[in-house]
Design an enzyme around this catalytic site. Structure first.
Site, PDB file in Angstrom:
ATOM      1  N   TYR A 155       0.809  -1.217   0.000  1.00 19.09           N
ATOM      2  CA  TYR A 155       0.000   0.000   0.000  1.00 19.09           C
ATOM      3  C   TYR A 155       0.844   1.269   0.000  1.00 19.09           C
ATOM      4  O   TYR A 155       0.409   2.304  -0.499  1.00 19.09           O
ATOM      5  CB  TYR A 155      -0.927   0.024   1.219  1.00 19.09           C
ATOM      6  CG  TYR A 155      -1.878  -1.143   1.279  1.00 19.09           C
ATOM      7  CD1 TYR A 155      -2.819  -1.368   0.274  1.00 19.09           C
ATOM      8  CD2 TYR A 155      -1.841  -2.035   2.346  1.00 19.09           C
ATOM      9  CE1 TYR A 155      -3.695  -2.441   0.334  1.00 19.09           C
ATOM     10  CE2 TYR A 155      -2.707  -3.110   2.413  1.00 19.09           C
ATOM     11  CZ  TYR A 155      -3.630  -3.305   1.400  1.00 19.09           C
ATOM     12  OH  TYR A 155      -4.492  -4.364   1.453  1.00 19.09           O
ATOM     13  N   THR A 156       2.006   1.225   0.608  1.00 17.69           N
ATOM     14  CA  THR A 156       2.814   2.439   0.770  1.00 17.69           C
ATOM     15  C   THR A 156       3.726   2.652  -0.430  1.00 17.69           C
ATOM     16  O   THR A 156       4.070   1.718  -1.154  1.00 17.69           O
ATOM     17  CB  THR A 156       3.653   2.350   2.051  1.00 17.69           C
ATOM     18  OG1 THR A 156       4.459   1.162   2.003  1.00 17.69           O
ATOM     19  CG2 THR A 156       2.771   2.303   3.280  1.00 17.69           C
TER      20      THR A 156
END
Length: 935
Positions: free
Chosen positions: A204-205
């Site tokens: 996600y990052t």
């Protein structure tokens, strides 16, 4: 015990795999019974025998060589235990030697390859590989973000074959602004918080490099500034170091635990670090103190206040030290009417979990360990940190704050252990040694970069010179090329005819037709001039160490000017941060009661409510048989209490160390607090808030001797006490008061005679002296009491006009308050007594009955109400321990010869033993209201 290992010089492929077998039976190896520990070890490390799934002819045959008698077992492989060269593949070695060597090899592997940073670029291998992988992926500060999973996969696949969690955690930390003073990676997404919230999953990052990282660590990477080494599978190469332009080890610090060694280096401010580096460049012999002028201490990313500089000095000097950090707080007034306040925590110490801190404070309040707190809440948001701790009404914010420092992580210490890898070995270094090691490395980087640029410039200049020769002889060159049958022959002809090198000839052949114009020739000529100038500068740079250092300084200052930000951690040099008991104890008012038998107890002022004049009073507690109250006074918890004995000795103890008791308790024996001798009694107590230079102690004995001693003589008193006054036989020290030279002393005898004399008239003497005669006593008379008239009331002493009795009640203070042993008392204006020298009889101040005498005399009128009356209160204590607390304004103002009014009905309580004053500021208004209602 000996361990069998294979000869590392013999390849395993030269012999068939060996099957392990213990071959140990009790009958064949009886010697092993004597070394059971070795047998247990051997059985634990040797796998159990397994059946070999192959023909018997191919199985290994072993024979016993022998038992050396010390538990060593030697097994040889029959027939197949020799390599092609005839060498044995069994190496005999001692177990402890092999264990030592193997453990040291493992330890050094952890030290160099995992846990400790390199002094030169300040990075551990995993951090260096992450940054290099991002650089290879093109994740510059101006490019779009990429998923962290992409970066982690690149690092794992090419450089760091370990767990993905370890790599991702390292990447996340380099992006957290509360972990690094100058983050090296810019994250996009959830990268955790100061509350120890975990970051989002790597899928996600997103991330990319910070501009600082590109300028500080990766700028010169492609210019042969550092060595490249093969990666784990020899598929490509990776840098052994990054060419740092600033000491990153000091900029962002480091922490790590290795085998038998650890490191913990604090972060510092970029601007201060560059200034210190510049100072060392200009003065290689600079002392640590000179470097501290530029870089006074660490600068933590979470701010806070660094307490004291002793730990910083020790850490910078030796590499080890302890830095105390406090959170930054502020006091806000919540309600001006109730004066309720709140402590606002704005910054917390480095590496402190904010959520855990709030939870810890709440637990302390709930368990009643931390008092004075009514509510706590976390109001932190994107704009900053804000933890609100609301205090109860009447709570002292300073005391609550000191308790927070002592009981929670709001004050913590950072233990510096500045260990880094230098020349392939871990080393503990101080500040100057770290800076010098970086300078040496940076000089090497600049030299290698200059040589790389010089080599490129020389090669290009060589090519340009050849091209210019070709352009100057363009027709001949064209004819030569046209006559040649191949490229190789054309190049050979050019080299021969125009004396060119192979590279020059190839460059001429590679020129396109459009570049054969005169304009292009001029460009090559200008390029040649520029290259020769560059070569000259580079050669000059390489020949001058001074210019190299100057260039290092210029590049560091350039980074400072571009990325500098102000210091976050404040430095507090005046306070070391060490908290004592007095720092966490409220400086509240307290009552001290002492009996003649030597029992003392501490009580709260509201233990005795205000009562009307003429009442019986309230008991101060149970007293021992034949015991009576000796003294009763008001002080504060932080005061240093001086105890004067009848033998002229003085002792000392903090007021808060006296055990607090209830009103009915008997108290604590003084011998448990002070080192009193047999038969010694405490006769006077003086609470001291500050040992001022202009303050004195006036001492008065029962037989009328008086002297004045500087208060400073009693600032440091050993546990066994010191001499305060020399006494003659049958005399004892009874009264001690604190005064200045501008004050006046009021003394009274039991028969009611009074002397007022300036303190300046009393000679200042040493401790081990007797003093002079205070007043002439008639036969059978003794000194009864003494008090001090402050200089602020001196103007009242000049009033000598005779005033009639009817005017006394309306006359303003100050007054002398007389208390007799039978419970009577009165006030007489001070103006009715003229001053006189010592050794006089004095004036009548009280007219007693035949069975009565004076118990105490006080100067009252320091605090006056709007009506001109005294706002003070007097506490009377009888011999039986009964206490009465009344207002001074309720006591009549009478003449010197009057008997007075009843202050306390003694009945069976004996006589008045002691009396003390409570100022108006210290009185409890609730007690006054209760008294008014009762009246």
């Amino acid at each position: 015990m000996k361990l069998h290992t294979l000869n590392p010089q013999t390849p395993l492929t030269q012999s068939k795999p060996m099957a392990f077998s213990t071959g140990i039976t009790p009958s064949r190896f009886s010697g092993l019974r004597k070394t059971s520990s070795e047998l247990r070890f051997l059985s634990s490390v040797t796998p159990p025998p397994r059946k070999q799934l192959r023909p018997v002819s191919a199985r290994r045959k072993e024979e016993e060589v022998g038992d050396e008698g010390n538990g060593s077992v030697i097994l040889r492989d029959r027939g197949e235990n020799e390599d092609r060269n005839g060498g044995e593949r069994v190496v005999l070695t001692e177990l402890h030697k092999e264990a030592t060597e193997a453990y040291m090899s493992y330890a050094m592997s952890v030290l160099l390859g995992r846990a400790l940073p390199d002094v030169r670029d300040g990075l551990k291998p995993v951090h260096r590989r992450i940054l290099y992988a991002m650089h290879e992926l093109g994740l510059s500060s101006k490019k779009p973000y990429k998923k962290c999973a992409r970066v982690v996969g690149e690092v794992l696949g090419k450089f760091h074959p370990h767990g993905d969690t370890a790599v991702y955690d390292s990447l996340v930390r380099m992006a957290q602004d509360f972990s690094l003073r100058s983050p090296l990676i810019r994250g996009h997404g959830n990268f955790g918080s100061i509350d120890a919230d975990p970051p989002a999953a790597m899928r996600y990052t997103e991330c990319r490099l910070e501009a600082l990282t590109e300028s500080m660590l990766l700028a010169d990477l492609e210019q042969n500034t550092v060595d490249f080494v093969p990666n784990f599978d020899n598929s490509q190469k990776e840098p052994s170091l990054l060419p740092a332009r600033v000491p990153n080890l000091l900029l962002n610090g480091a922490s790590g635990i290795a085998v038998g060694m650890a490191t913990n280096i604090p972060p510092h401010n970029l601007g201060e670090l560059v200034d210190a580096l510049s100072a060392l460049i200009h003065n290689p012999e600079a002392t640590l103190q000179e470097l501290l002028e530029y870089m006074p201490g660490p600068d933590f990313p979470t701010g806070g206040i660094i307490m004291g500089n002793i730990g910083i000095l020790e850490a910078f000097r030796t590499g080890r030290g302890r830095v105390v950090i406090r959170g930054k707080t502020d006091i806000e007034l919540l309600d001006s009417k109730t004066k309720r306040a709140a402590i606002i925590i704005q910054e917390i110490p480095y590496q402190t979990n904010k959520a855990s801190l709030v939870e810890k404070i709440a637990d302390l309040v709930e368990n009643k360990i931390l008092e004075g707190v009514s509510d706590i809440r976390d109001e932190s948001d994107r704009s900053g940190m804000r933890i609100v701790i609301e205090l109860k009404r009447g709570s002292d914010p300073a005391i609550v704050l000191n308790n927070l420092y002592r009981l929670t992580a709001l004050q913590s210490s950072f233990s510096c252990n500045m260990v880094g890898i230098l020349n392939g070995q871990p080393k503990l270094m101080g500040l100057k040694e770290l800076l010098q090691a970086f300078l040496d490395f940076r000089c090497s980087v600049v030299e290698r970069r200059a040589r790389f640029k010089l080599s490129q410039a020389q090669e290009r200049n060589h090519i340009v010179e050849g091209i210019i020769v070709g352009l100057d002889n363009l027709d001949e060159v064209i004819n030569t090329i046209r006559k040649a049958s191949s490229n190789a022959l054309a190049a050979a002809s050019l080299r021969k005819e125009f004396e060119l090198s192979e590279k020059q000839a190839e460059a001429i052949l590679d020129i396109s037709l459009r570049r054969l114009t005169a304009l292009e020739r001029n460009k090559f000529v200008e390029e040649g001039k520029s290259l020769r100038t560059q070569i000259s500068k580079l050669e000059e740079l390489l020949s001058s160490k001074k210019q190299i250092l100057q260039l290092i300084e210029e590049e560091a200052i350039e980074i400072k000017n571009k990325f500098f930000n102000p210091r976050r951690s404040m430095l507090e040099d005046t306070d070391s941060g060490d908290l004592e008991d007095i720092d966490v104890i409220p400086n509240e008012e307290m009552l001290l009661a002492i009996s003649e038998k030597g029992y003392v107890k501490r009580m709260k002022p509201d233990t005795f409510n205000l009562q009307n004049r003429g009442t019986i009073g309230k008991s101060v507690g149970k007293l021992r048989v034949n015991d009576a109250m000796s003294d009763f006074l008001v002080c504060r918890a932080h005061d240093k209490v001086l105890y004067f004995s009848d033998k002229g000795t003085v002792y000392s103890s903090p007021a808060y160390k006296i055990p607090e008791c209830s009103r009915t308790a008997a108290g604590t024996p003084l011998v448990q607090i002070l080192s009193l001798s047999d038969g010694e009694r405490i006769t006077s107590i003086i609470p001291v808030s500050e040992f001022a230079a202009d303050q004195y102690l006036v001492m008065l004995t029962v037989n009328g001797y008086i002297k004045k001693v500087s208060l400073n003589y009693f600032a440091s008193i050993r546990c066994t006490g010191i001499i305060a006054i020399q006494l003659v036989p049958d005399d004892e020290l009874k009264w001690v008061k604190c005064c200045s030279n501008n004050d006046f002393v009021a003394m009274a005898s039991q028969n009611g005679m009074v002397i007022l004399t300036p303190c300046a008239n009393i000679r200042a003497l040493g401790r081990n002296t007797r003093g002079s005669v205070a007043m002439r006593l008639k036969e059978g008379d003794k000194v009864a009491s003494m008090d001090i008239i402050p200089d602020a009331l001196q103007k009242e002493l000049d009033k000598t006009l005779e005033v009639q009795q009817r005017q006394y009640r309306s006359m303003k203070g100050p007054w002398l308050l007389f208390v007799s042993e039978s419970g009577y008392g009165k006030r007489v204006p001070v103006s009715r007594f003229r001053t006189s020298p010592l050794n006089r009889v004095g004036l009548f101040g009280y007219k007693f009955s035949s069975e009565d005498c004076l118990a105490a005399v006080f100067v009252v009128g320091f605090s006056l109400g709007e009506d001109g009356e005294s706002d003070e209160q007097v506490v009377l204590v009888s011999q039986s321990g009964t206490v009465n607390r009344i207002k001074v304004r309720d006591i009549s103002i009478q003449s010197r010869y009057a008997r007075g009014v009843i202050l306390m009905r003694l009945e069976h309580a004996g006589k008045i033993q002691s009396a003390s004053l409570i100022s108006a500021a210290d009185a409890d208004p609730e007690d006054e209201d209760a008294t008014a209602v009762a009246a």
